[in-house]
Motif scaffolding. Structure first.
Motif, mmCIF file in Angstrom:
data_model
loop_
_atom_site.group_PDB
_atom_site.id
_atom_site.type_symbol
_atom_site.label_atom_id
_atom_site.label_comp_id
_atom_site.label_asym_id
_atom_site.label_seq_id
_atom_site.Cartn_x
_atom_site.Cartn_y
_atom_site.Cartn_z
ATOM 1 N N THR A 71 27.951 5.438 -15.266
ATOM 2 C CA THR A 71 29.240 4.745 -15.192
ATOM 3 C C THR A 71 30.321 5.512 -15.933
ATOM 4 O O THR A 71 31.468 5.616 -15.464
ATOM 5 C CB THR A 71 29.113 3.331 -15.771
ATOM 6 O OG1 THR A 71 28.124 2.600 -15.028
ATOM 7 C CG2 THR A 71 30.432 2.581 -15.702
ATOM 8 N N VAL A 72 29.973 6.084 -17.071
ATOM 9 C CA VAL A 72 30.950 6.845 -17.853
ATOM 10 C C VAL A 72 31.397 8.093 -17.097
ATOM 11 O O VAL A 72 32.597 8.373 -16.972
ATOM 12 C CB VAL A 72 30.367 7.226 -19.228
ATOM 13 C CG1 VAL A 72 31.288 8.219 -19.941
ATOM 14 C CG2 VAL A 72 30.174 5.980 -20.085
ATOM 15 N N VAL A 73 30.433 8.860 -16.581
ATOM 16 C CA VAL A 73 30.776 10.150 -15.981
ATOM 17 C C VAL A 73 31.277 10.027 -14.552
ATOM 18 O O VAL A 73 31.929 10.952 -14.041
ATOM 19 C CB VAL A 73 29.571 11.121 -16.024
ATOM 20 C CG1 VAL A 73 29.080 11.314 -17.438
ATOM 21 C CG2 VAL A 73 28.436 10.641 -15.135
ATOM 22 N N GLU A 74 31.005 8.905 -13.896
ATOM 23 C CA GLU A 74 31.388 8.760 -12.488
ATOM 24 C C GLU A 74 32.612 7.870 -12.277
ATOM 25 O O GLU A 74 33.339 8.042 -11.295
ATOM 26 C CB GLU A 74 30.209 8.191 -11.694
ATOM 27 C CG GLU A 74 30.413 8.169 -10.190
ATOM 28 C CD GLU A 74 30.294 9.548 -9.551
ATOM 29 O OE1 GLU A 74 30.889 9.746 -8.482
ATOM 30 O OE2 GLU A 74 29.612 10.418 -10.120
ATOM 31 N N ILE A 75 32.866 6.932 -13.200
ATOM 32 C CA ILE A 75 33.976 6.005 -13.010
ATOM 33 C C ILE A 75 34.926 5.994 -14.208
ATOM 34 O O ILE A 75 36.122 6.279 -14.074
ATOM 35 C CB ILE A 75 33.469 4.568 -12.749
ATOM 36 C CG1 ILE A 75 32.600 4.537 -11.485
ATOM 37 C CG2 ILE A 75 34.647 3.612 -12.601
ATOM 38 C CD1 ILE A 75 32.028 3.174 -11.170
ATOM 39 N N ALA A 150 43.520 20.660 -15.261
ATOM 40 C CA ALA A 150 42.408 20.422 -16.190
ATOM 41 C C ALA A 150 41.857 19.009 -16.022
ATOM 42 O O ALA A 150 40.635 18.796 -16.083
ATOM 43 C CB ALA A 150 42.888 20.640 -17.631
ATOM 44 N N GLU A 151 42.731 18.044 -15.786
ATOM 45 C CA GLU A 151 42.270 16.666 -15.585
ATOM 46 C C GLU A 151 41.435 16.544 -14.317
ATOM 47 O O GLU A 151 40.392 15.880 -14.301
ATOM 48 C CB GLU A 151 43.472 15.723 -15.532
ATOM 49 C CG GLU A 151 44.167 15.560 -16.879
ATOM 50 C CD GLU A 151 45.397 14.683 -16.799
ATOM 51 O OE1 GLU A 151 45.669 13.953 -17.772
ATOM 52 O OE2 GLU A 151 46.094 14.737 -15.767
ATOM 53 N N VAL A 152 41.885 17.192 -13.253
ATOM 54 C CA VAL A 152 41.112 17.157 -12.012
ATOM 55 C C VAL A 152 39.786 17.883 -12.192
ATOM 56 O O VAL A 152 38.763 17.487 -11.620
ATOM 57 C CB VAL A 152 41.919 17.764 -10.848
ATOM 58 C CG1 VAL A 152 41.072 17.831 -9.584
ATOM 59 C CG2 VAL A 152 43.171 16.943 -10.581
ATOM 60 N N ALA A 153 39.767 18.938 -12.982
ATOM 61 C CA ALA A 153 38.517 19.646 -13.254
ATOM 62 C C ALA A 153 37.502 18.718 -13.916
ATOM 63 O O ALA A 153 36.297 18.758 -13.597
ATOM 64 C CB ALA A 153 38.779 20.864 -14.139
ATOM 65 N N ILE A 154 37.970 17.862 -14.831
ATOM 66 C CA ILE A 154 37.083 16.878 -15.459
ATOM 67 C C ILE A 154 36.543 15.913 -14.415
ATOM 68 O O ILE A 154 35.358 15.548 -14.427
ATOM 69 C CB ILE A 154 37.833 16.117 -16.566
ATOM 70 C CG1 ILE A 154 38.181 17.078 -17.709
ATOM 71 C CG2 ILE A 154 37.006 14.940 -17.089
ATOM 72 C CD1 ILE A 154 39.085 16.467 -18.771
ATOM 73 N N VAL A 155 37.401 15.504 -13.492
ATOM 74 C CA VAL A 155 36.980 14.610 -12.414
ATOM 75 C C VAL A 155 35.901 15.270 -11.563
ATOM 76 O O VAL A 155 34.886 14.656 -11.222
ATOM 77 C CB VAL A 155 38.182 14.223 -11.531
ATOM 78 C CG1 VAL A 155 37.740 13.326 -10.381
ATOM 79 C CG2 VAL A 155 39.247 13.510 -12.360
ATOM 80 N N VAL A 156 36.107 16.525 -11.219
ATOM 81 C CA VAL A 156 35.158 17.254 -10.376
ATOM 82 C C VAL A 156 33.787 17.330 -11.048
ATOM 83 O O VAL A 156 32.748 17.080 -10.415
ATOM 84 C CB VAL A 156 35.700 18.666 -10.074
ATOM 85 C CG1 VAL A 156 34.608 19.543 -9.458
ATOM 86 C CG2 VAL A 156 36.900 18.579 -9.135
ATOM 87 N N VAL A 157 33.781 17.653 -12.332
ATOM 88 C CA VAL A 157 32.507 17.740 -13.055
ATOM 89 C C VAL A 157 31.833 16.369 -13.118
ATOM 90 O O VAL A 157 30.622 16.244 -12.907
ATOM 91 C CB VAL A 157 32.726 18.304 -14.478
ATOM 92 C CG1 VAL A 157 31.434 18.227 -15.285
ATOM 93 C CG2 VAL A 157 33.217 19.744 -14.401
ATOM 94 N N GLY A 158 32.619 15.329 -13.380
ATOM 95 C CA GLY A 158 32.054 13.984 -13.439
ATOM 96 C C GLY A 158 31.463 13.553 -12.123
ATOM 97 O O GLY A 158 30.346 13.010 -12.072
ATOM 98 N N TYR A 159 32.182 13.814 -11.030
ATOM 99 C CA TYR A 159 31.688 13.428 -9.710
ATOM 100 C C TYR A 159 30.442 14.220 -9.302
ATOM 101 O O TYR A 159 29.636 13.747 -8.506
ATOM 102 C CB TYR A 159 32.785 13.651 -8.669
ATOM 103 C CG TYR A 159 33.826 12.552 -8.624
ATOM 104 C CD1 TYR A 159 33.684 11.382 -9.350
ATOM 105 C CD2 TYR A 159 34.976 12.700 -7.850
ATOM 106 C CE1 TYR A 159 34.645 10.384 -9.314
ATOM 107 C CE2 TYR A 159 35.946 11.701 -7.796
ATOM 108 C CZ TYR A 159 35.772 10.544 -8.529
ATOM 109 O OH TYR A 159 36.723 9.565 -8.478
#
Length: 321
Positions: A71-75, A150-159
């Motif tokens: 939940t933390v890393v995906e949402i 950088a924010e989108v990069a965090i999203v990509v890694v999380g997804y």
């Protein structure tokens, strides 16, 4: 593909391609944390009764530790940073950058001890995909929006990390239950955050913003997951995974039509390179490389999970993509 399968495929492709448009509209008036709270909370209200009816909550709650990490890393983290990034960059660009999730999935698989034997085509895919990202960042976005990148990069890694966690530790859990619990937990986390930070709107949002939140929760989250389950039962998860390559195109068209975002030559070039790279890097791979979003993440895990009674019509499948 049957007519029903085609209708489901088109509907799901639209549902998973338009979130970027509606996030862009919502963050025009609401703080990113408020957008996440409203979207997750409303979607959870819709999915939790379904999960209770299907008796899927208990098994998910018993495995609460990996579900909490998921939940933390995906949402919880990605949805905030995606909303924040879209205050600075076009919605279509965000959708294109996030389509690089399969590239990040290669590194995630390695870190989790599941590295694949990379063929020349796989390596070519990584080169093409990263070239596409570089084209988008260097020519489409520019140096002024590196924070958003950088924010989108965090999203990509999380997804990329989220579905790998499910596949490694809890592949047997039911998808509706996982999604409902994760969305509910995310809403509970953001409720005090919004209260403490003062992210609650001081005025009632405009009609377009309210509609955007409703669409994000009802169509892009709750309904999309129901459509995904139906589509998997109709055509199987392997063919369903082709929808990964439809979503960015929908994001580009939605941004151009409704927000008048410009489609430049770098947009088209980046789209072609990132999507080609994503296709090649996942070709003949056995790892879980997820499309963007928690619902799609569960879809990827279900593609390689043992068939369950409610989806007994699934075909016997080779490794996805």
């Amino acid at each position: 593909m049957t007519r029903r399968g085609l209708i489901l495929f088109v509907a799901l492709g639209i549902s998973w391609g338009i979130p970027y448009l509606f996030i862009k509209i919502a963050v025009g008036e609401l703080e990113p944390a408020m957008v996440v709270l409203a979207r997750a909370g409303l979607a959870a209200v819709l999915l939790l009764p379904l999960a209770v009816f299907r008796r899927e909550l208990a098994p998910v709650l018993r495995r609460w530790k990996p579900i909490a990490v998921y939940t933390v890393v995906e949402i919880i983290v990605p949805w905030y940073f995606l909303s924040s990034a879209e205050t600075r960059i076009p919605s279509s660009t965000a959708g294109l950058l996030i389509s690089a999730v399969p590239l990040a999935g290669v590194g995630v698989a390695f870190l989790l001890g599941r590295p694949a034997k990379m063929s020349r085509l796989n390596w070519l895919g990584i080169v093409l995909g990263m070239t596409g990202v570089a084209a988008l960042v260097g020519f489409e976005i520019g140096g002024s929006d590196l924070v958003a990148v950088a924010e989108v990069a965090i999203v990509v890694v999380g997804y990329a990390l989220g579905p790998a966690i499910l596949a490694k530790w809890v592949p047997e859990l039911p998808g509706v239950g996982v999604t409902a619990v994760s969305l509910g937990a995310a809403a509970l986390v953001y409720l005090p955050i919004v209260a403490v930070t003062g992210a609650f709107p001081t005025e009632w949002p405009s009609t377009p913003v309210i509609v955007s939140i409703v669409v994000l929760a009802v169509v892009c989250s709750a309904l999309a997951f129901v459509l995904m389950v139906a589509l998997v039962g109709e055509i199987g998860p392997v063919r369903m995974s082709a929808i990964t390559y439809v979503n960015p195109a929908v994001a580009i068209l939605a941004g151009a039509i409704f927000l008048r975002e410009t489609i430049t030559v770098w947009t088209i070039l980046g789209f072609a390179l990132v999507l080609s790279g994503s296709y090649l890097v996942t070709r003949r791979r056995t790892e879980i490389i997820a499309p963007a979003g928690p619902e799609q993440a569960v879809a990827e895990v279900e593609a390689v999970s043992p068939p369950r009674e409610e989806l007994s019509t699934r075909e016997e499948l080779p490794p996805p993509r």
